[in-house]
Write a protein that holds these residues in place. Structure first.
Motif, PDB file in Angstrom:
ATOM      1  N   LEU A 142       0.978  -1.119   0.051  1.00  0.00           N
ATOM      2  CA  LEU A 142       0.277   0.022  -0.149  1.00  0.00           C
ATOM      3  C   LEU A 142       0.813   1.257  -0.041  1.00  0.00           C
ATOM      4  CD1 LEU A 142      -2.727   1.474   0.324  1.00  0.00           C
ATOM      5  CD2 LEU A 142      -2.220   1.546   3.042  1.00  0.00           C
ATOM      6  N   PHE A 143       0.559   2.280  -0.958  1.00  0.00           N
ATOM      7  CA  PHE A 143       1.216   3.456  -0.976  1.00  0.00           C
ATOM      8  C   PHE A 143      -0.160   4.645  -0.358  1.00  0.00           C
ATOM      9  CE2 PHE A 143       3.908   1.509  -3.958  1.00  0.00           C
ATOM     10  CZ  PHE A 143       4.940   1.943  -3.568  1.00  0.00           C
ATOM     11  N   PHE A 144       0.210   5.077   0.892  1.00  0.00           N
ATOM     12  CA  PHE A 144      -0.695   5.993   1.434  1.00  0.00           C
ATOM     13  C   PHE A 144      -0.194   7.423   1.613  1.00  0.00           C
ATOM     14  CE2 PHE A 144      -2.760   8.264   5.156  1.00  0.00           C
ATOM     15  CZ  PHE A 144      -3.832   8.312   4.544  1.00  0.00           C
ATOM     16  N   GLY A 145      -1.012   8.594   1.680  1.00  0.00           N
ATOM     17  CA  GLY A 145      -0.633   9.906   1.654  1.00  0.00           C
ATOM     18  C   GLY A 145      -1.455  10.727   2.158  1.00  0.00           C
ATOM     19  N   ASP A 146      -0.999  11.734   2.840  1.00  0.00           N
ATOM     20  CA  ASP A 146      -1.915  12.891   3.519  1.00  0.00           C
ATOM     21  C   ASP A 146      -0.987  13.963   3.909  1.00  0.00           C
ATOM     22  OD1 ASP A 146      -4.246  14.186   4.233  1.00  0.00           O
ATOM     23  OD2 ASP A 146      -5.365  12.198   4.457  1.00  0.00           O
ATOM     24  N   GLN A 147      -1.723  14.966   4.636  1.00  0.00           N
ATOM     25  CA  GLN A 147      -1.105  16.099   4.830  1.00  0.00           C
ATOM     26  C   GLN A 147       0.172  15.751   6.008  1.00  0.00           C
ATOM     27  OE1 GLN A 147      -3.589  19.474   5.609  1.00  0.00           O
ATOM     28  NE2 GLN A 147      -4.065  19.700   3.296  1.00  0.00           N
ATOM     29  N   TYR A 148      -0.290  15.422   7.095  1.00  0.00           N
ATOM     30  CA  TYR A 148       0.373  15.090   8.517  1.00  0.00           C
ATOM     31  C   TYR A 148       0.426  13.979   9.181  1.00  0.00           C
ATOM     32  CZ  TYR A 148       0.713  20.623   8.404  1.00  0.00           C
ATOM     33  OH  TYR A 148       0.610  21.852   7.946  1.00  0.00           O
ATOM     34  N   SER A 149       1.535  13.343   9.368  1.00  0.00           N
ATOM     35  CA  SER A 149       1.337  11.761  10.121  1.00  0.00           C
ATOM     36  C   SER A 149       0.644  12.057  11.383  1.00  0.00           C
ATOM     37  CB  SER A 149       2.817  11.216  10.013  1.00  0.00           C
ATOM     38  OG  SER A 149       3.608  11.962  10.633  1.00  0.00           O
ATOM     39  N   ALA A 150       0.859  13.007  12.058  1.00  0.00           N
ATOM     40  CA  ALA A 150       0.327  13.075  13.502  1.00  0.00           C
ATOM     41  C   ALA A 150      -1.306  13.090  13.282  1.00  0.00           C
ATOM     42  CB  ALA A 150       0.603  14.519  14.157  1.00  0.00           C
TER      43      ALA A 150
END
Length: 377
Positions: free
Chosen positions: A263-271
């Motif tokens: 899986l490749f996942f992304g978004d703005q902030y990991s926290a």
């Protein structure tokens, strides 16, 4: 027992409704679990859930106030001659948050407004397009009155609210009699008014546990797991694009498949924006998820997106493809899906030591073999 369908949606009870983002996030993403008990519905990973939304009661109240209409007045809502009280029709039946060229052209006949007449007769198509973008029925009625039209005249211009489709985020095998969705809540300001996504804000603010939402299942023949459980899969799903891949992973976990899962996942902030983090980490520990690569664009000086993570792993991505892996993309059509597509061609070109054209041909062949599938919106 009635047959539930798109035209006769099932009132599904909300079992759970939580915000997946943590405090301090710029986003709100809802995880909603619905009961299918008594619906007769079934689905497979990759299918979509249709929700028939209602308009925001505050917006309906503003429309009635603006036009001094009586909400109890009964109006005809369609060609069949069905009737509803005006307030109910504006809430449950008509689309009031989007304008079309046809609405503007027909509305121009009910007003003396020169401005609207100029707008709809303009040779320059971009003017009308620009006006419609980010505006709704209330803007139109406020800006171009006074109106020589009854509530019936105006509602005749409107179309029926279309259902909203969301990728199903659960496996029926993992959650019998339930369906889950992952919904990004849309809120923005344009022309000095706060705007709300019709369905997403209804789900966020007016779909508490125990309430019901009218739903149906929309099969998706073009987005599904490989027939063979031994086949490896690579999934690229930033943001709410994670939804169908949660269903893929759950299904593969229940079936204890031997194929590898990446899986490749992304978004703005990991926290704050790592959706389904606990579940994904658990699946990794159990070996259901072979690899997870994460791109949190705002955690670093330089913005890192899923396609950058693919490039970092280009040798391995290419090797998986050579070994017969299926490649999936879910999410934003406008930018992300295009970037991932281009990156995939670059990886095949580079690692396969071939020309751009040959790489494009190889990807086209994968698409034909159903090994390259996209669920983009």
């Amino acid at each position: 027992m009635p047959e539930y369908s798109r035209n006769n949606p099932f009132p599904a009870k909300v079992l759970k409704n939580i915000n997946l983002n943590h405090e301090g996030s710029n986003k709100e993403t809802r995880h909603i679990e619905l009961s299918l008990e008594g619906s007769g519905f079934s689905y497979v990973p990759g299918d979509a859930l249709g929700i028939v939304p209602e308009n925001d009661p505050e917006l309906v109240a503003e429309l009635l106030a603006e036009m001094q209409w009586d909400g109890e007045q009964v109006i005809t809502i369609n060609k069949k001659g069905d009737t509803l009280p005006l307030k109910e029709a504006l809430t449950t039946y008509f689309e009031i948050t989007l304008l079309t060229k046809k609405i503007l052209q027909q509305a121009a006949e009910f007003t003396e407004s020169e401005e609207l007449k100029v707008l709809v007769t303009s040779e320059d198509a971009s003017q009308i397009k620009e006006y419609m973008y980010g505006r709704d029925l209330l803007d139109l009625l406020r800006e171009f009155g006074p109106w020589k039209a009854s509530a019936q005249d105006i509602t005749v211009l409107l179309r029926k609210t279309p259902p909203r489709l969301y990728s199903i985020a659960s496996s029926l095998a993992a959650h019998p009699n339930e369906v889950h969705v992952t919904i990004g809540v849309v809120r923005y300001n344009s022309y000095d008014r706060d705007r709300k996504g019709v369905c997403s804000v209804q789900c966020a603010e007016r779909a508490a546990e125990g309430d019901t939402l009218p739903i149906f299942i929309q099969p998706n023949k073009h987005f599904h797991l490989p027939e063979s459980e031994e086949t490896d899969i690579i999934m690229v799903g930033p943001g709410t694009g994670i939804a169908p891949f949660r269903s893929f992973i759950e299904e593969r976990a229940v079936n204890k498949v031997s194929g590898k899962t990446w899986l490749f996942f992304g978004d703005q902030y990991s926290a704050t924006d790592f959706l389904y983090q606990d579940e994904l980490e658990k699946y990794q520990e159990e070996g259901v998820l072979t690899k997870v690569d994460k791109a949190f664009s705002r955690d670093t000086e330089q913005k890192v997106y899923v396609q950058h993570k693919m490039l970092e792993n280009s040798k391995e991505v290419y090797q998986w493809l050579q070994d017969g892996a299926y490649f999936y993309i879910c999410g934003d059509k406008e930018y992300m899906a295009k970037d991932v597509h281009e990156t995939l061609i670059s990886i095949i070109e580079e690692e396969g030591n071939m020309s751009r054209e040959e790489a494009e041909e190889q990807l086209a062949a994968m698409k034909k073999e159903k090994r390259y599938q996209r669920d983009v919106y």
